[in-house]
Design an enzyme around this catalytic site. Structure first.
Site, PDB file in Angstrom:
ATOM      1  CE  LYS A 128     -14.451 -32.909  29.181  1.00 56.38           C
ATOM      2  NZ  LYS A 128     -14.282 -31.485  29.513  1.00 56.38           N
ATOM      3  NE  ARG A 136     -16.606 -31.125  33.629  1.00 57.17           N
ATOM      4  CZ  ARG A 136     -16.668 -29.792  33.649  1.00 57.17           C
ATOM      5  NH1 ARG A 136     -16.802 -29.128  32.529  1.00 57.17           N
ATOM      6  NH2 ARG A 136     -16.582 -29.141  34.783  1.00 57.17           N
ATOM      7  N   GLY A 188     -18.458 -27.925  22.642  1.00 52.52           N
ATOM      8  CA  GLY A 188     -19.839 -27.461  22.798  1.00 52.52           C
ATOM      9  C   GLY A 188     -20.884 -28.293  22.070  1.00 52.52           C
ATOM     10  CG  MET A 220     -21.482 -34.586  22.097  1.00 50.49           C
ATOM     11  SD  MET A 220     -20.471 -36.041  22.148  1.00 50.49           S
ATOM     12  CE  MET A 220     -18.864 -35.416  22.473  1.00 50.49           C
ATOM     13  NE  ARG A 256      -9.570 -28.620  24.221  1.00 46.62           N
ATOM     14  CZ  ARG A 256     -10.857 -28.366  24.178  1.00 46.62           C
ATOM     15  NH1 ARG A 256     -11.706 -29.350  24.102  1.00 46.62           N
ATOM     16  NH2 ARG A 256     -11.306 -27.151  24.208  1.00 46.62           N
ATOM     17  CG  HIS A 280     -15.718 -24.325 -16.332  1.00 42.82           C
ATOM     18  ND1 HIS A 280     -15.700 -22.949 -16.255  1.00 42.82           N
ATOM     19  CD2 HIS A 280     -14.743 -24.666 -17.208  1.00 42.82           C
ATOM     20  CE1 HIS A 280     -14.782 -22.498 -17.072  1.00 42.82           C
ATOM     21  NE2 HIS A 280     -14.177 -23.517 -17.667  1.00 42.82           N
ATOM     22  CB  SER A 325       0.284 -38.723 -15.600  1.00 44.35           C
ATOM     23  OG  SER A 325      -0.266 -37.801 -14.699  1.00 44.35           O
ATOM     24  CB  CYS A 327      -1.954 -34.887 -13.465  1.00 43.31           C
ATOM     25  SG  CYS A 327      -2.725 -35.831 -14.788  1.00 43.31           S
ATOM     26  CE1 TYR A 359       3.594 -36.249 -11.534  1.00 44.06           C
ATOM     27  CE2 TYR A 359       5.305 -37.862 -12.025  1.00 44.06           C
ATOM     28  CZ  TYR A 359       4.191 -37.121 -12.415  1.00 44.06           C
ATOM     29  OH  TYR A 359       3.679 -37.265 -13.667  1.00 44.06           O
TER      30      TYR A 359
HETATM   31  C1  PEP Z   1      -8.085 -36.379 -15.244  1.00 46.63           C
HETATM   32  O1  PEP Z   1      -8.924 -36.964 -15.939  1.00 46.63           O
HETATM   33  O2  PEP Z   1      -7.876 -36.648 -14.056  1.00 46.63           O
HETATM   34  C2  PEP Z   1      -7.280 -35.299 -15.827  1.00 46.63           C
HETATM   35  C3  PEP Z   1      -6.292 -34.766 -15.151  1.00 46.63           C
HETATM   36  O3  PEP Z   1      -7.687 -34.848 -17.035  1.00 46.63           O
HETATM   37  P1  PEP Z   1      -8.834 -33.783 -17.248  1.00 46.63           P
HETATM   38  O4  PEP Z   1      -9.297 -33.328 -15.922  1.00 46.63           O
HETATM   39  O5  PEP Z   1      -8.214 -32.690 -18.043  1.00 46.63           O
HETATM   40  O6  PEP Z   1      -9.818 -34.574 -18.018  1.00 46.63           O
END
Ligand code: PEP
Ligand code: MG
Length: 921
Positions: free
Chosen positions: A36, A106, A115, A117, A364, A480, A804, A871, A891
């Site tokens: 502000k 303010r 809202g 503070m 803002r 899961h 990976s 991954c 990647y």
């Molecule tokens: C991991 O461990 O990050 C992975 C991708 O394998 P998973 O989750 O299948 O154990």
């Protein structure tokens, strides 16, 4: 130079701008004088009409808080100088009996916290100066209304007196006068109310906590305006640490150590009659991005009346239709243009017109929906205000989620009966079911359903696929249920502890509410907020607009531009042809992880079970033959969908008991059979089966016989999987496709493991190539998901074409805690106590990042052409994506529904790390 704590803004008595800025740009200044304060200074500097004032810095707030709510030396003197300067600039003094100066006090942090503070208006009024205000305005009603508002706000905000006491007093007064609206109370009534409010103050203030307002032991409303000012400033600083502000910061990942600024600013009044007004506006539509003025105003009102929604507001476009406000309205619309030209963005504005004169109280960058963010960014590129790279930076990747899942109609009224963790975004409506069988049944009769479970297991996959959404009473955001739901793009609320599920009786009680739901009852769940709602909430379809496509294409251009930083890919975690196709539609460059164990679920579980439990070689070979056939078909489908794109197939990873029946359930069946007096041979067979199942149990399966160890102990499993991969690739090659599989070995800890498994893979690939008469080149790499692998990557890299990073396992093994056990049990506490900054399973932890760094460097040392990616789940998290780019990864790979988010975040990471976005020339 001594630290400066106070910065002034606005004009002096001669109309000259005397603003002091705290940084080279607004973005720099906002860390010091708050959003502000920095924007008020900026507006003053570009010549816009800003009521003069001064900002006390955020750093002062932090110092005040860390010194047990006491002022750092010298600051009060500095504030005094600024206050005197303001009085001189205005030619008025606080508390003056003839012509008093009134100010607002303010809050204003570096990030907007709407809202959360405190704010105090009309400060400087007392029993004497109210007379001065009457004289100056010739409006007794206005003066008393201002004073009673001030007493009310000061008592509530600064002294913590219950606000209801004041509301009750207003209602009593209205009853006494037989009127309905506040505006129907006259000057005398408001004067009376002011007295009543002051008595409420005297009776209710905690004079021990606030001895300043009870100098002789008797509390009374403070008449000294300088004391009023200091107490209000302290209250604003104190409000940085109030509960709702702390919760808001936690939710929005705002650092607790930033502090808020205090802005003391001359009051202007929108409630001085029909030539006065106040309003809130956006320069464009923040909901859908249409280029139109958007907002509301009220004639003869103060700012809080607009926000509180007590009176019906008028659309901002009509401001110029009110003759008394026409000129100020025209000027305001011109200010819209000036602000957009200056900030090159859609702005959010608060203004007041005081007796025909326009004043800007705040601006803002406007908050907006994803839809609007995309639209506005593209418009601004078309208008030549910003570059495509700037447009890319304007859209928050996480926001795109809003566009990728069905949403509840925001206008719908909802009855929230419980809350859980917002595990997988989106909205779902359906009948409550308690088993996968019931979910499949409902699906088959085309009735949408919500699968409600204590928690889910791989056995529930059918039900999870059949259901519209998943609700569990146990487990965290990477339980899961949560992981699978996110992978599928299904809404999921997990860990809703109020649920008392009795699956047998097919009912769930929501503790503390008296609500009991039975199978078939309709509920709605909101995976974006964690809300569980009774009944059906109407849904709106996701809008995958052309704008989303446009911005993502621009982002891809950046990610793939080798002339500006490294090419940065986005792959996906997918394990069936449908998901593969979905990820191609979402723009994935390839598959970074195909968890082949997911291909062994459903009816295939029987086959893998017969392999694991086979007593004879013949039975084993038969099971392997069946697995080979079905796996080959799977791979054909996947490689076809991903034609020409890399597909990393990971060899079997989980401990084998995950495919087997639960021995506890079998033991129960056995006990029942014994009680029924079943035949001896039956019982014997059951006991033998149970003993066999028991032999696969492990005390610590996460660290047991799994990953590459499986393929070493059961080489025939690897053999079969590699044969299926190579066979599918050979078949497609002959059909003219361009399959690009790569084989990944999980859970490597020593180079010897990879050496062994790699040579086995190469032998099988060679054999298939020869027998099929095609050339096959299938790169082989491994997961880096154990600390030992990371620190010996310079050895392992010699045998890997790619790495990976499996940050799910790497995080578990680095921290030494198991994700499923700790996430709902104590991670929330760790976050509250600031032991952890963020959940390390969601956002890459700095310690895990160090291992990634070591491994990337080691891998490149061993093999300069090694390709490195991630991954684990953190691969889809924008903040982690930035870290991965900086760590040198090629990647990231994430679930299909996060691919658009990762495409955008990947481009942003690259832009950030290569000198920031290109600017308009
Ligand atoms: C991991 O461990 O990050 C992975 C991708 O394998 P998973 O989750 O299948 O154990
Ligand atoms: Mg793993």
């Amino acid at each position: 130079m001594a630290e400066k704590h106070v910065y002034r803004f606005g004009n002096d008595e001669n109309g000259n701008n005397v603003t002091e800025v705290a940084g080279a740009s607004v973005n720099e200044a906002k860390w010091i004088t708050g959003g502000k304060g920095a924007n008020l200074a900026e507006m003053a500097n570009i010549g816009l009409p800003v009521p003069p004032g001064f900002s006390i810095t955020c750093q002062t707030c932090v110092a005040y808080a860390t010194h047990n709510n006491t002022w750092p030396a010298g600051v009060l003197d500095e504030i005094d100088v600024a206050r005197k300067d303001l009085e001189r600039r205005m030619g008025k003094k606080l508390g003056d009996p003839q012509d008093p100066l009134l100010v607002s006090v303010r809050s204003g942090a570096p990030f907007s916290m709407p809202g959360m503070m405190d704010t105090v208006l009309n400060l400087g009024l007392n029993d004497v100066s109210v007379q001065g205000l009457i004289k100056q305005t010739n409006n007794e009603r206005f003066a008393w209304d201002s004073y009673r508002r001030f007493v009310q706000m000061f008592s509530n905000v600064v002294m913590g007196i219950d606000g209801d006491l004041f509301e009750e007093a207003i209602n009593e007064k209205k009853e006494e006068k037989g009127v309905r609206l506040d505006t129907e109370l006259n000057a005398e009534d408001l004067k009376d109310l002011t007295q009543t409010f002051k008595s409420i103050f005297a009776k209710n203030v905690d004079s021990q906590a606030h001895p300043e307002v009870a100098p002789d032991g008797k509390a009374s409303f403070p008449q000294d305006p300088y004391l009023q000012l200091r107490l209000a400033e302290q209250a604003v600083f104190g409000s940085w640490m109030n509960e709702r502000a702390c919760i808001y910061r936690k939710q929005n990942k705002i650092d607790d150590n930033l502090g808020t600024a205090v802005n003391v600013q001359v009051m202007v009044f929108g409630n001085k009659g029909e030539t006065s007004a106040t309003g809130v506006a956006f320069t464009r539509n923040p909901a859908d991005g249409t280029n139109e003025r958007y907002g509301d105003f009220l004639i003869n009102a103060q700012g809080e009346d607009v926000v509180a929604g007590i009176r019906n507001t008028e659309p901002i476009a009509d401001l110029v239709k009110v003759p008394a406000l026409k000129e100020a309205g025209k000027e305001l619309f011109h200010v819209f243009e000036i602000l957009e030209d200056h900030y090159a963005d859609m702005m959010d504005i608060e203004f007041t017109i005081e007796q025909g004169k326009l004043w800007m109280l705040q601006t803002r960058v406007g908050k907006r929906t994803a839809l609007s963010a995309l639209r506005v960014a593209i418009q601004m590129v078309d208008e030549g205000r910003i570059t495509r790279e700037q447009a890319i930076m304007r859209v928050a990747p996480e926001q795109l989620d809003q566009l990728l899942h069905p949403q509840f109609d925001p206008k719908a009224k909802v009855d929230v009966i419980a809350k859980g963790m917002n595990a997988s975004p989106g909205a779902a409506v359906g009948a409550v079911v308690f088993s996968s069988d019931a979910a499949v049944h409902y699906h088959n009769i085309e009735k949408p359903c919500i699968l409600v479970r204590w928690e889910t297991t791989p056995d529930d996959l059918r039900g999870m696929v059949a259901a519209e959404g998943i609700l569990t009473s146990h487990g965290g955001k990477t339980s899961h249920a949560a992981v699978i739901a996110r992978g599928m793009g299904a809404p999921c609320v997990c860990g809703a502890e109020a649920l008392r599920i009795d699956a047998k009786a097919k009912q769930v009680e929501i503790s503390g509410t008296g609500v009991v739901l039975h199978e078939g009852d309709i509920i709605s769940i909101n995976g974006t907020t964690g809300d569980i709602i009774l009944g059906e909430v109407p849904l709106t379809r996701p809008e995958l607009t052309g704008d989303l496509e446009t911005i993502l294409e621009w982002a891809d251009d950046v990610r793939r531009d080798a002339s500006r930083g490294r090419i940065f890919g986005v792959r996906t975690n997918a394990d069936n042809p449908a998901d593969a196709q979905l990820s191609v539609d979402f723009g994935a460059d390839g598959i970074g992880l195909d968890r082949t164990e997911h291909m062994f679920l459903g009816e295939r579980k029987q086959i893998i079970q017969s392999f694991i439990l086979a007593e004879s070689d013949g039975a084993k070979q038969q099971a392997l033959g069946q697995l080979l056939r079905v796996q080959t078909e799977d791979f054909v489908g996947m490689f076809k969908a991903m034609d020409g794109r890399n597909v990393i197939v990971r060899l079997l990873d989980p401990p084998l008991h995950e495919f087997l029946d639960d021995p506890r359930a079998v033991a129960v069946q056995l006990a029942h059979a014994e009680a029924r007096g079943e035949h001896d041979t039956t019982l014997k067979a059951m006991r033998a089966h149970l003993a066999r199942l028991d032999s696969f149990q492990e005390a610590n399966p996460m660290l047991g016989l799994r990953g590459c160890r499986l393929g070493i102990v059961y080489p025939e499993l690897n053999d079969m999987q590699v044969r299926a991969i190579a066979g599918a690739a050979a078949r497609l090659k002959k059909e003219g496709f361009n399959p690009c599989p790569e084989i990944m070995v999980p859970l490597i800890s020593t180079v010897e493991e990879l050496k062994l498994v790699r040579s086995q893979i190469e032998d099988v690939v060679e054999a298939v190539a020869e027998s099929e008469g095609v050339e096959l080149h299938i790169p082989v790499g491994c997961m880096i998901e154990l600390p030992r692998a990371a620190v010996t990557a310079d050895e392992i890299g010699k045998y890997a074409d790619f790495f990976s990073f499996g940050t799910n396992d790497l995080t578990q093994t680095v921290f030494g805690f198991s994700r499923d056990d700790v996430e709902s049990a104590f991670i929330p506490q760790y976050l509250n106590k600031k032991i952890l900054k963020s959940n390390p399973f969601e956002t890459l932890d700095s310690g895990v990042a160090k291992l990634v760094d070591v491994a990337v460097k080691g891998g490149h040392q061993a093999n300069p052409t090694i390709v490195c990616g991630v991954c684990g789940e953190t691969g889809g998290d924008p903040q982690s994506i930035q870290m991965y780019y900086d760590l040198g990864l090629d990647y990231v790979s994430c679930s299909p529904y996060r691919v658009p988010i990762a495409r955008l975040a990947g481009a942003q990471a690259k832009i950030n790390s290569n000198g920031g976005p290109a600017q308009v020339k």
